[in-house]
Design a protein around this motif. Sequence first.
Motif, PDB file in Angstrom:
ATOM      1  N   ALA A   2      18.948 -23.890  39.784  1.00 39.43           N
ATOM      2  CA  ALA A   2      19.126 -23.220  41.081  1.00 39.43           C
ATOM      3  C   ALA A   2      20.482 -22.503  41.102  1.00 39.43           C
ATOM      4  O   ALA A   2      21.391 -22.851  40.352  1.00 39.43           O
ATOM      5  N   THR A   3      20.592 -21.515  41.958  1.00 45.16           N
ATOM      6  CA  THR A   3      21.873 -20.830  42.124  1.00 45.16           C
ATOM      7  C   THR A   3      22.507 -21.276  43.438  1.00 45.16           C
ATOM      8  O   THR A   3      21.852 -21.347  44.475  1.00 45.16           O
ATOM      9  N   VAL A   4      23.805 -21.597  43.329  1.00 45.94           N
ATOM     10  CA  VAL A   4      24.550 -22.114  44.468  1.00 45.94           C
ATOM     11  C   VAL A   4      25.729 -21.180  44.724  1.00 45.94           C
ATOM     12  O   VAL A   4      26.360 -20.706  43.782  1.00 45.94           O
ATOM     13  N   PHE A   5      25.994 -20.896  45.999  1.00 47.76           N
ATOM     14  CA  PHE A   5      27.146 -20.066  46.347  1.00 47.76           C
ATOM     15  C   PHE A   5      27.820 -20.666  47.566  1.00 47.76           C
ATOM     16  O   PHE A   5      27.153 -21.121  48.498  1.00 47.76           O
ATOM     17  N   SER A   6      29.150 -20.666  47.586  1.00 44.54           N
ATOM     18  CA  SER A   6      29.839 -20.967  48.835  1.00 44.54           C
ATOM     19  C   SER A   6      31.228 -20.340  48.833  1.00 44.54           C
ATOM     20  O   SER A   6      31.699 -19.875  47.791  1.00 44.54           O
ATOM     21  N   GLY A   7      31.844 -20.321  50.016  1.00 45.87           N
ATOM     22  CA  GLY A   7      33.137 -19.663  50.116  1.00 45.87           C
ATOM     23  C   GLY A   7      34.068 -20.368  51.079  1.00 45.87           C
ATOM     24  O   GLY A   7      33.643 -21.177  51.906  1.00 45.87           O
ATOM     25  N   VAL A   8      35.343 -20.036  50.936  1.00 42.86           N
ATOM     26  CA  VAL A   8      36.358 -20.583  51.846  1.00 42.86           C
ATOM     27  C   VAL A   8      37.377 -19.491  52.147  1.00 42.86           C
ATOM     28  O   VAL A   8      37.727 -18.691  51.272  1.00 42.86           O
ATOM     29  N   GLN A   9      37.830 -19.452  53.391  1.00 41.21           N
ATOM     30  CA  GLN A   9      38.845 -18.465  53.781  1.00 41.21           C
ATOM     31  C   GLN A   9      40.241 -18.963  53.416  1.00 41.21           C
ATOM     32  O   GLN A   9      40.577 -20.101  53.743  1.00 41.21           O
ATOM     33  N   PRO A  10      41.052 -18.096  52.821  1.00 41.41           N
ATOM     34  CA  PRO A  10      42.427 -18.508  52.501  1.00 41.41           C
ATOM     35  C   PRO A  10      43.336 -18.309  53.697  1.00 41.41           C
ATOM     36  O   PRO A  10      44.392 -17.691  53.591  1.00 41.41           O
ATOM     37  N   SER A  11      42.915 -18.830  54.848  1.00 41.54           N
ATOM     38  CA  SER A  11      43.631 -18.483  56.072  1.00 41.54           C
ATOM     39  C   SER A  11      44.573 -19.576  56.563  1.00 41.54           C
ATOM     40  O   SER A  11      45.178 -19.444  57.609  1.00 41.54           O
ATOM     41  N   GLY A  12      44.670 -20.674  55.833  1.00 37.45           N
ATOM     42  CA  GLY A  12      45.576 -21.738  56.278  1.00 37.45           C
ATOM     43  C   GLY A  12      45.505 -22.862  55.260  1.00 37.45           C
ATOM     44  O   GLY A  12      44.859 -22.710  54.228  1.00 37.45           O
ATOM     45  N   ASP A  13      46.160 -23.980  55.566  1.00 37.42           N
ATOM     46  CA  ASP A  13      46.134 -25.089  54.607  1.00 37.42           C
ATOM     47  C   ASP A  13      44.783 -25.800  54.663  1.00 37.42           C
ATOM     48  O   ASP A  13      44.288 -26.109  55.740  1.00 37.42           O
ATOM     49  N   PHE A  14      44.236 -26.063  53.505  1.00 38.72           N
ATOM     50  CA  PHE A  14      42.935 -26.732  53.466  1.00 38.72           C
ATOM     51  C   PHE A  14      43.093 -28.196  53.878  1.00 38.72           C
ATOM     52  O   PHE A  14      44.112 -28.833  53.632  1.00 38.72           O
ATOM     53  N   HIS A  15      42.034 -28.719  54.512  1.00 37.29           N
ATOM     54  CA  HIS A  15      42.149 -30.053  55.109  1.00 37.29           C
ATOM     55  C   HIS A  15      40.972 -30.935  54.702  1.00 37.29           C
ATOM     56  O   HIS A  15      40.041 -30.485  54.010  1.00 37.29           O
ATOM     57  N   LEU A  16      41.046 -32.161  55.185  1.00 35.78           N
ATOM     58  CA  LEU A  16      40.034 -33.160  54.843  1.00 35.78           C
ATOM     59  C   LEU A  16      38.619 -32.709  55.226  1.00 35.78           C
ATOM     60  O   LEU A  16      37.646 -33.044  54.529  1.00 35.78           O
ATOM     61  N   GLY A  17      38.476 -31.950  56.296  1.00 40.20           N
ATOM     62  CA  GLY A  17      37.160 -31.425  56.680  1.00 40.20           C
ATOM     63  C   GLY A  17      36.612 -30.503  55.607  1.00 40.20           C
ATOM     64  O   GLY A  17      35.447 -30.599  55.208  1.00 40.20           O
ATOM     65  N   ASN A  18      37.460 -29.590  55.101  1.00 38.73           N
ATOM     66  CA  ASN A  18      37.024 -28.703  54.028  1.00 38.73           C
ATOM     67  C   ASN A  18      36.600 -29.511  52.803  1.00 38.73           C
ATOM     68  O   ASN A  18      35.616 -29.198  52.142  1.00 38.73           O
ATOM     69  N   TYR A  19      37.374 -30.568  52.538  1.00 36.74           N
ATOM     70  CA  TYR A  19      37.099 -31.371  51.344  1.00 36.74           C
ATOM     71  C   TYR A  19      35.776 -32.119  51.469  1.00 36.74           C
ATOM     72  O   TYR A  19      34.904 -32.030  50.601  1.00 36.74           O
ATOM     73  N   LEU A  20      35.610 -32.846  52.586  1.00 33.90           N
ATOM     74  CA  LEU A  20      34.404 -33.678  52.732  1.00 33.90           C
ATOM     75  C   LEU A  20      33.171 -32.842  53.087  1.00 33.90           C
ATOM     76  O   LEU A  20      32.064 -33.126  52.637  1.00 33.90           O
ATOM     77  N   GLY A  21      33.378 -31.817  53.901  1.00 33.84           N
ATOM     78  CA  GLY A  21      32.238 -31.008  54.334  1.00 33.84           C
ATOM     79  C   GLY A  21      31.764 -30.045  53.254  1.00 33.84           C
ATOM     80  O   GLY A  21      30.591 -29.687  53.220  1.00 33.84           O
ATOM     81  N   ALA A  22      32.700 -29.619  52.396  1.00 39.68           N
ATOM     82  CA  ALA A  22      32.327 -28.571  51.440  1.00 39.68           C
ATOM     83  C   ALA A  22      32.767 -28.879  50.001  1.00 39.68           C
ATOM     84  O   ALA A  22      31.936 -29.137  49.131  1.00 39.68           O
ATOM     85  N   PHE A  23      34.073 -28.871  49.743  1.00 34.27           N
ATOM     86  CA  PHE A  23      34.553 -28.821  48.356  1.00 34.27           C
ATOM     87  C   PHE A  23      33.967 -29.896  47.452  1.00 34.27           C
ATOM     88  O   PHE A  23      33.591 -29.638  46.316  1.00 34.27           O
ATOM     89  N   ARG A  24      33.902 -31.126  47.953  1.00 34.32           N
ATOM     90  CA  ARG A  24      33.458 -32.144  46.999  1.00 34.32           C
ATOM     91  C   ARG A  24      31.971 -31.990  46.676  1.00 34.32           C
ATOM     92  O   ARG A  24      31.521 -32.401  45.619  1.00 34.32           O
ATOM     93  N   ASN A  25      31.250 -31.365  47.603  1.00 30.02           N
ATOM     94  CA  ASN A  25      29.836 -31.100  47.305  1.00 30.02           C
ATOM     95  C   ASN A  25      29.690 -29.927  46.333  1.00 30.02           C
ATOM     96  O   ASN A  25      28.702 -29.831  45.622  1.00 30.02           O
ATOM     97  N   TRP A  26      30.678 -29.059  46.331  1.00 29.38           N
ATOM     98  CA  TRP A  26      30.677 -27.973  45.341  1.00 29.38           C
ATOM     99  C   TRP A  26      30.878 -28.573  43.946  1.00 29.38           C
ATOM    100  O   TRP A  26      30.239 -28.154  42.993  1.00 29.38           O
TER     101      TRP A  26
END
Length: 325
Positions: A2-26
Motif C-alpha cells: 500500500a502507499t502511505v502519505f502524511s505531512g506536518v507543518q513546520p509551524s512550531g515545536d512538535f509536541h506529544l500530540g504530533n508524536y502519538l497521533g501521527a509520527f509514531r504511526n508513520w
Amino acid sequence: MATVFSGVQPSGDFHLGNYLGAFRNWVTAQHDNDAYFCVVDLHALTLEIDPADLRRRTLDAAVVLLAVGLDPEVVTLFVQSQVPEHSRLAWLLECTATMGELGRMTQFKEKSTGSESVRAGLFTYPVLMAADILLYDVDEVPVGDDQRQHLELTRDLAIRFNNRYGETFKVPRATIPKVGARVMDLQHPEAKMSKSVESPLGTVRILDDPDDIVRKVRRAVTDAGTTVEHDPAGKPGVSNLLELLAASTGVGVAEAADRYDAYGPLKQDVADAVVALLSPVRERALELRSDLGEVERILGAGATRAHEVAQRTYARAATAMGLVL
Ligand code: TYM
C-alpha cells in the motif's frame, strides 16, 4: 504494497500530540508500505511566520522526523515546496472544490475567527492538502483526529474529479489511531495540545528535557473530586492523563483507571512513561542537529524521488482537464 502519505507543518515545536497521533504511526507504517512523509512548508505560510523561523523549522522538522525513527533508506522524506506539482495540482483542485464546502471546514473556522484579515491561503488550505495526498496515489493517510474532516474533503474532491474528468485519482482513506488520536492540553484539557505557543505549560514538546516533562505532567490540571475514572466529558484532565498512559505504555484505558485511586501516583507514572518514550528521540535529534548538511541531502534525495511520481500524476490530471501539455 500500500502507499502511505502524511505531512506536518513546520509551524512550531512538535509536541506529544504530533508524536502519538501521527509520527509514531508513520514509523510503524514505513516498513510494509511505500511511504511518503512531507514537511508542508507551504501550509505554514497560511498563518504569520517569520521567514528565518520557517527556514530553521523546516530543517528541524526533518531532524525530528528522523529522530523519531523514519528511515530515509525506506521512506521518501521531503519538503513540500521543493516539489512544484503540489501547488500546480492544488490549482486544478481549487477549480474542483466549492466555496461552500471550504467554508464548512472547522479548522478554517477556528483559525479565522477573530482575525481581521484572513489569508486566502487559509481558506484554500485543505485543497492544497488534498493535492499533497492525491499526487501519490495514496491508500492510507495516518493522521490524528483533527484531520478527519480534511480527509473527507480529499475523498470528495477525488471522487468528483474522477466523475467529471474520468478515472484519475485513487481515493485515499484516513487511518486514525485508537489511542492518542486527540491528545489534550495539560492545562486546558478541553482543548487539544497544539503547536501554538499560548500554553507552554500545557504542551509537552517532543524535545523538552526530561525535567520539564515531569514538571508539566505534575502540574497538569486535574478535575474536582479525587476518583480516577475515564470520563472525557466530566473529567477531561484525568481522562487525558489516562489516555496518555495508555498510549505511552500499551495498557488499556479502563485497566489504567482501575490501577489508581489518587491523582499523584497516576501523574508520576504518566511522567515516567512519557520521559521513557521521548528521551531517546531527544538524544537522536540533538545528534542530528549537528549535521544539518546530511539532513539537507536526505531531503534533496526525497524531493527528487517524490517529484518523479508527482509529475506523472499531475500530467494525468492536467490532461484529463483539457490542459495542453
Ligand atoms: P499538523 O502539522 O497540525 O499536525 C501533524 C500531525 O499531528 C496530528 N496532531 C495530533 N494528534 C493527536 N493529538 C493532538 N493534539 C494533535 N495535534 C496534531 C495531526 O492530526 C497530524 O496528523 N493539515 C495537516 C498537515 C498536512 C497533511 C497533508 C497531513 C498537510 N498536508 C497531507 C496529511 C496529509 C496539519 O496541519 O497537521
